[in-house]
Design a protein around this motif. Structure first.
Motif, mmCIF file in Angstrom:
data_model
loop_
_atom_site.group_PDB
_atom_site.id
_atom_site.type_symbol
_atom_site.label_atom_id
_atom_site.label_comp_id
_atom_site.label_asym_id
_atom_site.label_seq_id
_atom_site.Cartn_x
_atom_site.Cartn_y
_atom_site.Cartn_z
ATOM 1 N N LEU A 28 -0.742 -11.771 -4.702
ATOM 2 C CA LEU A 28 0.535 -11.467 -5.357
ATOM 3 C C LEU A 28 0.370 -10.127 -6.078
ATOM 4 N N PRO A 29 0.962 -9.044 -5.559
ATOM 5 C CA PRO A 29 0.844 -7.733 -6.206
ATOM 6 C C PRO A 29 1.695 -7.680 -7.478
ATOM 7 N N ILE A 30 1.067 -7.358 -8.595
ATOM 8 C CA ILE A 30 1.771 -7.352 -9.888
ATOM 9 C C ILE A 30 1.426 -6.083 -10.666
ATOM 10 N N ILE A 31 2.205 -5.838 -11.719
ATOM 11 C CA ILE A 31 1.913 -4.769 -12.667
ATOM 12 C C ILE A 31 1.527 -5.421 -13.987
ATOM 13 N N LEU A 32 0.365 -5.077 -14.496
ATOM 14 C CA LEU A 32 -0.150 -5.688 -15.714
ATOM 15 C C LEU A 32 0.633 -5.222 -16.943
ATOM 16 N N PRO A 33 0.563 -6.000 -18.017
ATOM 17 C CA PRO A 33 1.293 -5.621 -19.234
ATOM 18 C C PRO A 33 0.777 -4.319 -19.831
ATOM 19 N N SER A 34 1.664 -3.623 -20.501
ATOM 20 C CA SER A 34 1.269 -2.443 -21.257
ATOM 21 C C SER A 34 0.435 -2.887 -22.453
ATOM 22 N N GLU A 84 0.831 -1.201 0.000
ATOM 23 C CA GLU A 84 0.000 0.000 0.000
ATOM 24 C C GLU A 84 0.872 1.261 0.000
ATOM 25 N N HIS A 85 1.956 1.209 0.730
ATOM 26 C CA HIS A 85 2.882 2.349 0.748
ATOM 27 C C HIS A 85 3.454 2.591 -0.656
ATOM 28 N N LEU A 86 3.868 1.514 -1.336
ATOM 29 C CA LEU A 86 4.381 1.657 -2.697
ATOM 30 C C LEU A 86 3.328 2.248 -3.625
ATOM 31 N N PHE A 87 2.104 1.759 -3.484
ATOM 32 C CA PHE A 87 1.030 2.208 -4.371
ATOM 33 C C PHE A 87 0.748 3.704 -4.185
ATOM 34 N N LYS A 88 0.803 4.164 -2.955
ATOM 35 C CA LYS A 88 0.478 5.557 -2.664
ATOM 36 C C LYS A 88 1.623 6.517 -3.004
ATOM 37 N N SER A 89 2.868 6.025 -2.913
ATOM 38 C CA SER A 89 3.977 6.974 -2.988
ATOM 39 C C SER A 89 5.012 6.700 -4.068
ATOM 40 N N ALA A 90 5.004 5.507 -4.683
ATOM 41 C CA ALA A 90 6.125 5.190 -5.574
ATOM 42 C C ALA A 90 5.733 4.680 -6.950
ATOM 43 N N ARG A 91 4.472 4.487 -7.225
ATOM 44 C CA ARG A 91 4.089 3.978 -8.544
ATOM 45 C C ARG A 91 4.074 5.124 -9.548
ATOM 46 N N THR A 92 4.202 4.775 -10.813
ATOM 47 C CA THR A 92 4.103 5.776 -11.875
ATOM 48 C C THR A 92 2.683 5.780 -12.424
ATOM 49 N N ASP A 93 2.369 6.805 -13.169
ATOM 50 C CA ASP A 93 1.016 6.911 -13.730
ATOM 51 C C ASP A 93 0.715 5.786 -14.719
ATOM 52 N N ASP A 94 1.766 5.218 -15.316
ATOM 53 C CA ASP A 94 1.559 4.167 -16.309
ATOM 54 C C ASP A 94 1.399 2.780 -15.696
ATOM 55 N N ASP A 95 1.712 2.650 -14.431
ATOM 56 C CA ASP A 95 1.635 1.334 -13.791
ATOM 57 C C ASP A 95 0.183 0.920 -13.566
#
Length: 222
Positions: free
Chosen positions: A64-70, A34-45
């Motif tokens: 499992l927290p993941i970043i989906l494909p572009s 949650e900390h990463l999501f609020k403070s460290a993710r980019t707009d494209d993630d």
């Protein structure tokens, strides 16, 4: 399995994830992600919590927290981690590691996903998830491999104490360490090793944040 955006995570699921977070690492817990999501993710993630099937009403979730494909180019699924993540892994009980690894592999090869590449890092090789997810992906036809990301190097001192070890270091190193510690003490700061979440860690984070922000109070930006 299902995919849930962090902002859509139901309160009861969040509470369950908080109770099953692996105690040996704060970096495999819901608070860290949650900390990463609020403070460290980019707009494209496109961050999603991959949730394994809950087969019983009283079952605890595995996530499992993941970043989906572009939507463009290589369809690459990555771990939701960054430079400040010393390790990555699922939020799950030990007996749920194989379940979430297998269901994640099912998701990766599903026709609606069709991932070209899966990059999960940094996973500690000793973590059971490391072997389980490699096996699960390989069984689905993926070519799997591992590579060195980074590591903390340790020196085994044997019966020698730290004071004895420190006294044998070059004088330049010893003097630098002493001066640096004195600078911290002047700012009412010290060095502690914290191995688990709790009030002491929260107090240290708040203190560090105050020190960091106070240095920039007088700055103005054009």
């Amino acid at each position: 399995y299902m995919l849930i955006a962090p902002e859509d995570l139901a309160p009861h699921l969040r509470l369950s994830l908080e109770t099953v977070g692996r105690k040996e690492s704060i970096f495999c817990g819901i608070d860290w992600f949650e900390h990463l999501f609020k403070s460290a993710r980019t707009d494209d993630d496109q961050v999603r919590y991959f949730m394994a099937s809950l087969l019983a009403m009283d079952a605890t979730p595995a996530c499992l927290p993941i970043i989906l494909p572009s939507p463009h180019g290589l369809r690459r699924i990555t771990a939701f981690s960054n430079f400040y993540s010393p390790e990555f892994g699922p939020i799950a009980r030990p007996d749920e590691i194989a379940l979430i690894a297998n269901e994640f592999a099912d998701y990766v090869v599903a026709s609606s996903t069709r991932a070209d590449l899966v990059d999960l890092r940094p996973v500690v090789p000793e973590d059971p998830f490391f072997a389980q997810v490699m096996i699960a992906l390989k069984e689905k036809g993926f070519w799997t491999d591992s590579y060195f990301c980074f590591g903390n190097w340790f020196l085994q001192l044997g019966s020698e104490t730290f004071s004895e070890y420190f006294d044998t270091r070059p004088s330049k190193l010893r003097n630098t360490a002493v001066r640096s510690r004195k600078k911290l003490e002047k700012r009412n700061l010290d060095i502690r090793i914290t191995t688990s979440a709790g009030p002491e860690l929260e107090e240290a984070i708040a203190k560090l944040f105050f020190e960091w922000t106070s240095e920039y109070d007088d700055l103005t930006y054009a």
